[in-house]
Scaffold this active site. Structure first.
Site, PDB file in Angstrom:
ATOM      1  N   MET A 146       4.254 -16.249  13.577  1.00 52.49           N
ATOM      2  CA  MET A 146       4.471 -15.155  12.522  1.00 52.49           C
ATOM      3  C   MET A 146       3.775 -14.013  12.756  1.00 52.49           C
ATOM      4  O   MET A 146       3.706 -12.895  12.207  1.00 52.49           O
ATOM      5  CB  MET A 146       4.411 -15.735  11.066  1.00 52.49           C
ATOM      6  CG  MET A 146       5.459 -16.646  10.899  1.00 52.49           C
ATOM      7  SD  MET A 146       7.050 -15.986  10.833  1.00 52.49           S
ATOM      8  CE  MET A 146       7.966 -17.517  10.363  1.00 52.49           C
ATOM      9  N   TYR A 173      -8.068 -13.120   3.272  1.00 51.05           N
ATOM     10  CA  TYR A 173      -7.058 -14.043   2.686  1.00 51.05           C
ATOM     11  C   TYR A 173      -6.605 -13.489   1.296  1.00 51.05           C
ATOM     12  O   TYR A 173      -5.337 -13.439   0.983  1.00 51.05           O
ATOM     13  CB  TYR A 173      -7.475 -15.601   2.632  1.00 51.05           C
ATOM     14  CG  TYR A 173      -6.799 -16.545   1.892  1.00 51.05           C
ATOM     15  CD1 TYR A 173      -5.638 -17.068   2.630  1.00 51.05           C
ATOM     16  CD2 TYR A 173      -7.073 -16.735   0.442  1.00 51.05           C
ATOM     17  CE1 TYR A 173      -4.661 -18.134   1.953  1.00 51.05           C
ATOM     18  CE2 TYR A 173      -5.933 -17.811  -0.105  1.00 51.05           C
ATOM     19  CZ  TYR A 173      -5.011 -18.499   0.771  1.00 51.05           C
ATOM     20  OH  TYR A 173      -4.206 -19.314  -0.073  1.00 51.05           O
ATOM     21  N   SER A 174      -7.724 -13.467   0.433  1.00 52.85           N
ATOM     22  CA  SER A 174      -7.238 -12.855  -0.964  1.00 52.85           C
ATOM     23  C   SER A 174      -6.534 -11.437  -1.127  1.00 52.85           C
ATOM     24  O   SER A 174      -5.363 -11.425  -1.739  1.00 52.85           O
ATOM     25  CB  SER A 174      -8.476 -12.645  -1.874  1.00 52.85           C
ATOM     26  OG  SER A 174      -8.160 -12.404  -3.080  1.00 52.85           O
ATOM     27  N   ALA A 175      -6.835 -10.570  -0.012  1.00 51.58           N
ATOM     28  CA  ALA A 175      -6.272  -9.297  -0.042  1.00 51.58           C
ATOM     29  C   ALA A 175      -4.704  -9.662   0.277  1.00 51.58           C
ATOM     30  O   ALA A 175      -3.996  -8.810  -0.124  1.00 51.58           O
ATOM     31  CB  ALA A 175      -6.706  -8.551   0.998  1.00 51.58           C
ATOM     32  N   LYS A 217      -2.841 -12.174  -0.369  1.00 50.86           N
ATOM     33  CA  LYS A 217      -2.129 -12.822  -1.503  1.00 50.86           C
ATOM     34  C   LYS A 217      -1.899 -11.859  -2.656  1.00 50.86           C
ATOM     35  O   LYS A 217      -0.838 -11.649  -3.238  1.00 50.86           O
ATOM     36  CB  LYS A 217      -2.998 -14.007  -2.058  1.00 50.86           C
ATOM     37  CG  LYS A 217      -3.025 -15.377  -0.840  1.00 50.86           C
ATOM     38  CD  LYS A 217      -1.483 -15.600  -0.464  1.00 50.86           C
ATOM     39  CE  LYS A 217      -1.750 -16.823   0.560  1.00 50.86           C
ATOM     40  NZ  LYS A 217      -0.212 -17.319   0.903  1.00 50.86           N
TER      41      LYS A 217
END
Length: 298
Positions: free
Chosen positions: A93, A183-185, A187
């Site tokens: 992806m 990762y948080s950014a 999401k």
């Protein structure tokens, strides 16, 4: 007293809402029988378990992930479990062209689409943010832009079937967690995009549901490998999590929280006691004075 009211009143409202929606939970496996479903990130973890649940319910599944050998095994197992049909497309992806290719494949082999389950995630690290902007960019392409590309490509089919979009996200997309900055950014970006898109669907009377899934610590191989030693909680089972996601999708829920007590309830504190929430988040970690080198993360 005023501060106490700010906490108690939302808590009471949440309890009543939870009771109301639980009473309306009328999920039946037949709801997904014969449905044409794409599941991304389907070779392991939650995606693999969703594929098996869908197979048992008699759905047509088109699975995608990076590793062809694993996908072949998952497809074989889906057929054994009773899937109406099971196929796979392998690829990365990182390239939005591949995301669009998967949707075209669904059109070709399934003749349409009833549910798009976006579950794939790029590899990141679990540790202090290291300043690598290029890593953030790459992760945004995998965890966010490919979701947008697939949704855009699938929307004509989903409009025709009045289908559903399922976005697998995380508590890290609602609250800032340490050691998961890139990762948080990604999401948080998912929450903003799909929540806004849901509003536009309502304005345009587009009958396509969007279910945003807010997950806590789940016992996937990657998550356990990255965080089990430092998180002071036991991970929830991925097979149960997968089933709850499918139930929420079939019932066309706006958001799904799993597990509820460790995801939805803490969010009450965001507006009335943000510093307390920050403290509680940090208290979940068993850390030495100086955490070691970053480790691979889900």
């Amino acid at each position: 007293m005023g501060r106490l009211k700010k906490i108690l009143i939302p808590s009471l409202g949440l309890v009543l809402a939870f009771w109301f929606y639980s009473a309306r939970d009328t999920f039946k496996p037949e709801m997904l029988r014969g449905k044409r479903v794409i599941v991304t990130g389907a070779s392991t973890g939650i995606g693999e378990q969703m594929a098996y649940h869908l197979a048992r319910m008699g759905s047509h599944v088109l699975l995608t992930a990076r590793t062809e050998a694993r996908l072949q095994n998952v497809v074989r197992r889906c057929l054994e479990l009773g899937a109406a049909s099971a196929r796979f497309v392998s690829g990365t992806m990182e390239d939005t062209a591949f995301a669009q290719h998967v949707v075209r494949e669904a059109q070709a082999v399934l003749g349409g689409l009833d549910m798009l389950i976006l579950n794939h995630v790029g590899a990141s690290y679990f540790g202090f943010f290291d300043g690598d902007v290029e890593h953030v960019r790459k992760l945004l392409e995998i965890n966010f832009l490919s979701y947008v590309a697939m949704t855009t490509s699938a929307l004509p089919m989903l409009k025709e079937s009045e289908g559903s979009i399922v976005v697998v996200s995380s508590m890290a997309g609602k609250v800032g967690f340490p050691f998961t900055v890139p990762y948080s950014a990604t999401k948080f970006a998912l929450d903003g995009f799909f929540s806004s898109l849901r509003q536009e669907f309502a304005i345009q009377s587009i009958n396509v549901s969007i279910t945003l899934c807010i997950l806590g610590f789940i016992d996937t191989e990657r998550a356990v490998r990255a965080a089990a030693e430092v998180l002071a909680e036991r991970p929830a089972p991925r097979d149960e999590c997968a089933l709850e996601i499918l139930k929420g999708a079939a019932l066309r829920r706006r958001e799904l929280y799993y597990r509820y007590s460790s995801t939805r309830l803490p969010l009450l504190l965001r507006d009335c006691a943000a510093e307390l929430l920050d403290y509680l988040v940090r208290s979940r970690y068993r850390l030495p004075a100086t955490p070691g080198a970053p480790r691979p993360q889900h």
